[in-house]
Design a protein around this motif. Sequence first.
Motif, PDB file in Angstrom:
ATOM      1  N   GLU A  20       0.878  -1.177   0.000  1.00 54.72           N
ATOM      2  CA  GLU A  20       0.000   0.000   0.000  1.00 54.72           C
ATOM      3  C   GLU A  20       0.904   1.212   0.000  1.00 54.72           C
ATOM      4  O   GLU A  20       1.886   1.275   0.728  1.00 54.72           O
ATOM      5  CB  GLU A  20      -0.876  -0.016   1.262  1.00 54.72           C
TER       6      GLU A  20
ATOM      7  N   LYS B  10       1.870  -4.694 -10.149  1.00 53.59           N
ATOM      8  CA  LYS B  10       0.690  -4.218 -10.872  1.00 53.59           C
ATOM      9  C   LYS B  10      -0.294  -3.600  -9.892  1.00 53.59           C
ATOM     10  O   LYS B  10      -0.484  -4.115  -8.777  1.00 53.59           O
ATOM     11  CB  LYS B  10      -0.007  -5.370 -11.604  1.00 53.59           C
ATOM     12  N   VAL B  11      -0.938  -2.522 -10.312  1.00 63.36           N
ATOM     13  CA  VAL B  11      -1.976  -1.905  -9.487  1.00 63.36           C
ATOM     14  C   VAL B  11      -3.098  -2.923  -9.300  1.00 63.36           C
ATOM     15  O   VAL B  11      -3.453  -3.656 -10.223  1.00 63.36           O
ATOM     16  CB  VAL B  11      -2.508  -0.624 -10.160  1.00 63.36           C
ATOM     17  N   CYS B  12      -3.644  -2.975  -8.090  1.00 61.79           N
ATOM     18  CA  CYS B  12      -4.731  -3.908  -7.787  1.00 61.79           C
ATOM     19  C   CYS B  12      -5.715  -3.227  -6.838  1.00 61.79           C
ATOM     20  O   CYS B  12      -5.526  -2.080  -6.447  1.00 61.79           O
ATOM     21  CB  CYS B  12      -4.176  -5.193  -7.150  1.00 61.79           C
TER      22      CYS B  12
ATOM     23  N   TYR C  83       7.892   0.656  -8.083  1.00 59.50           N
ATOM     24  CA  TYR C  83       7.080  -0.563  -7.995  1.00 59.50           C
ATOM     25  C   TYR C  83       6.720  -1.088  -9.384  1.00 59.50           C
ATOM     26  O   TYR C  83       6.813  -2.294  -9.647  1.00 59.50           O
ATOM     27  CB  TYR C  83       5.825  -0.318  -7.160  1.00 59.50           C
ATOM     28  N   GLU C  84       6.328  -0.196 -10.267  1.00 58.08           N
ATOM     29  CA  GLU C  84       5.918  -0.630 -11.609  1.00 58.08           C
ATOM     30  C   GLU C  84       7.101  -1.163 -12.404  1.00 58.08           C
ATOM     31  O   GLU C  84       6.983  -2.172 -13.097  1.00 58.08           O
ATOM     32  CB  GLU C  84       5.182   0.503 -12.319  1.00 58.08           C
TER      33      GLU C  84
ATOM     34  N   GLU D  98      -1.754   7.730  -2.852  1.00 54.17           N
ATOM     35  CA  GLU D  98      -2.381   7.977  -4.159  1.00 54.17           C
ATOM     36  C   GLU D  98      -2.335   9.462  -4.506  1.00 54.17           C
ATOM     37  O   GLU D  98      -2.997   9.899  -5.426  1.00 54.17           O
ATOM     38  CB  GLU D  98      -3.833   7.461  -4.114  1.00 54.17           C
TER      39      GLU D  98
ATOM     40  N   TYR E 100      -0.658  -2.329  -4.790  1.00 56.95           N
ATOM     41  CA  TYR E 100       0.078  -3.075  -5.797  1.00 56.95           C
ATOM     42  C   TYR E 100       0.205  -4.531  -5.352  1.00 56.95           C
ATOM     43  O   TYR E 100       0.192  -4.829  -4.149  1.00 56.95           O
ATOM     44  CB  TYR E 100       1.495  -2.515  -5.965  1.00 56.95           C
TER      45      TYR E 100
ATOM     46  N   TRP F 196       5.684   4.968  -7.216  1.00 56.84           N
ATOM     47  CA  TRP F 196       4.931   4.207  -8.221  1.00 56.84           C
ATOM     48  C   TRP F 196       5.869   3.687  -9.306  1.00 56.84           C
ATOM     49  O   TRP F 196       5.754   2.533  -9.734  1.00 56.84           O
ATOM     50  CB  TRP F 196       3.847   5.064  -8.867  1.00 56.84           C
TER      51      TRP F 196
ATOM     52  N   ARG G  73      -2.949   3.665  -2.967  1.00 62.82           N
ATOM     53  CA  ARG G  73      -2.808   2.893  -4.195  1.00 62.82           C
ATOM     54  C   ARG G  73      -2.210   1.551  -3.776  1.00 62.82           C
ATOM     55  O   ARG G  73      -1.263   1.510  -2.994  1.00 62.82           O
ATOM     56  CB  ARG G  73      -1.879   3.601  -5.181  1.00 62.82           C
TER      57      ARG G  73
ATOM     58  N   ASP H 107     -10.352   1.032   1.323  1.00 60.28           N
ATOM     59  CA  ASP H 107     -10.316   1.531  -0.046  1.00 60.28           C
ATOM     60  C   ASP H 107     -10.819   2.972  -0.007  1.00 60.28           C
ATOM     61  O   ASP H 107     -11.946   3.272  -0.385  1.00 60.28           O
ATOM     62  CB  ASP H 107     -11.179   0.649  -0.953  1.00 60.28           C
TER      63      ASP H 107
END
Length: 156
Positions: free
Chosen positions: A113, A133-135, A127-128, A116, A150, A124, A148, A143
Amino acid sequence: MAIAISVESPLQDAVRVMVAELNAYMMPLTPREFQFQLTVEQMAEPTVTVLIARDADGRAVGMASLKDHGGGLGEVKRMYTMPEVRGQRVGSLLLRRIEALAREKGLNRLVLETGEAPGFEPAWRVYERGGFKVCGAVLDYPDSGYSRFYEKNLIR
């Protein structure tokens, strides 16, 4: 730049400094009730493994933690690099070591986590680039729109 990464206790001044700097950076970006920070003492719990990146002079320049939730699930926590080494891929090195450690422990999925809000873009990217991957929301995080999430499946 030569970087050495090893498992270390979080109960040391260098880690306390990095945690304080990370917290100070995040405080203005996200409402406090939507920040889910481990303290140094929580990072010392048996389910958490802390990795410290050190430069050639032995100075701590980054950290990352792996929290084992059981059932093959691990969580990346408290990723941080000192401002003077940003852009030198220290975060990517730490993330790769977290993934290798998770595999050694037999974990099959990593989640995390992060914020955002504007200001989290460098995280980001790390991590990317690392294959995350975003989930949807993970674990017991709300939520809220302030987070954001991942994930990365480690089963090949």
